[in-house]
Design an enzyme around this catalytic site. Sequence first.
Site, PDB file in Angstrom:
ATOM      1  N   ASP A   1       0.795  -1.240   0.000  1.00  0.00           N
ATOM      2  CA  ASP A   1       0.000   0.000   0.000  1.00  0.00           C
ATOM      3  C   ASP A   1       0.828   1.293   0.000  1.00  0.00           C
ATOM      4  OD1 ASP A   1      -1.895  -1.958   0.215  1.00  0.00           O
ATOM      5  OD2 ASP A   1      -2.736  -1.291   2.117  1.00  0.00           O
TER       6      ASP A   1
ATOM      7  N   LYS B   1      -6.455  -4.931  -3.118  1.00  0.00           N
ATOM      8  CA  LYS B   1      -7.056  -5.711  -2.020  1.00  0.00           C
ATOM      9  C   LYS B   1      -8.136  -4.888  -1.329  1.00  0.00           C
ATOM     10  CE  LYS B   1      -3.389  -4.568   1.320  1.00  0.00           C
ATOM     11  NZ  LYS B   1      -4.196  -3.633   2.104  1.00  0.00           N
TER      12      LYS B   1
ATOM     13  N   LYS C   1      -7.592  -5.309   4.700  1.00  0.00           N
ATOM     14  CA  LYS C   1      -6.288  -4.875   5.206  1.00  0.00           C
ATOM     15  C   LYS C   1      -5.218  -5.900   4.842  1.00  0.00           C
ATOM     16  CE  LYS C   1      -8.217  -1.297   7.148  1.00  0.00           C
ATOM     17  NZ  LYS C   1      -8.238  -0.047   6.335  1.00  0.00           N
TER      18      LYS C   1
ATOM     19  N   CYS D   1      -2.089  -2.734   7.674  1.00  0.00           N
ATOM     20  CA  CYS D   1      -2.063  -3.622   6.507  1.00  0.00           C
ATOM     21  C   CYS D   1      -0.809  -4.488   6.434  1.00  0.00           C
ATOM     22  CB  CYS D   1      -2.248  -2.797   5.235  1.00  0.00           C
ATOM     23  SG  CYS D   1      -3.932  -2.155   5.096  1.00  0.00           S
TER      24      CYS D   1
HETATM   25  C1  C5J Z   1      -3.108   0.470   5.544  1.00  0.00           C
HETATM   26  C2  C5J Z   1      -4.852   1.593   6.745  1.00  0.00           C
HETATM   27  N1  C5J Z   1      -2.598   0.333   4.340  1.00  0.00           N
HETATM   28  N2  C5J Z   1      -4.064   1.928   7.762  1.00  0.00           N
HETATM   29  N3  C5J Z   1      -4.340   1.028   5.625  1.00  0.00           N
HETATM   30  O1  C5J Z   1      -2.461   0.162   6.533  1.00  0.00           O
HETATM   31  O2  C5J Z   1      -6.033   1.823   6.793  1.00  0.00           O
END
Ligand code: C5J
Length: 224
Positions: A23, A128, A131, A161
């Site tokens: 991410d 995705k 998470k 995530c």
């Molecule tokens: C991720 C989130 N990528 N913190 N998303 O950790 O919502």
Amino acid sequence: MRVEANPFAFDFDIDKTALVLIDMQRDFIEPGGFGETLGNDVSLLEAIVPATQTMLQAWREAGGLVVHTREAHAADLSDCPPAKLNRGSPTLRIGDVGPMGRILVKGEVGNQIIEALAPVEGELVIDKPGKGMFYATGLHETLQARGITHLLFGGVTTEVCVQTSMREANDRGYDGLLLEDCTESYFPAFKAAAIDMIRAQGAIVGWTAPSNAVLTVLRGTGSD
Ligand code: C5J
């Protein structure tokens, strides 16, 4: 290859190992994005970009598989359960229009991986809805078909995530190592706690190491 890691050495075969970057999206990392509108200090996340870029480049040169993930939903939000959509009282929800387009929606500017880490041909890009990187993505089957048994992790955020993906991977039988300087949280204490949790009790979730420990073996200057 053997990497000096915590809580003990991590052995891997590059042909059976993927580098997974979780991410690294514009909305989470760049100033002016969704993360900043939530009041977060995105400079914390931006700070890991150079180390992550060095790791990515070295991994590409070594011929290893790269997996990029994005937290991303369909435009109609049909893959976003109400439990995720309605949680809390944020100023902007998933699907709302943020500074870089609709929040966490596929194809929007803010949903793209940052330029410095942009995927190249042959690398896997996984959208995705959860998470964790295995939920509703088919990634496990893809990795199994390629004979992948070990995973090196970087990305954001460490305790959400990244940690969820590492736990999912652990339950599916992968050995996972978190690259400590290639991951970050908006909350430094959460990052520190996640690292402690992952490697506790004899690597109950996995291993952690600074990226330099991996770079050393990739460059042939470590033990094998
Ligand atoms: C991720 C989130 N990528 N913190 N998303 O950790 O919502």
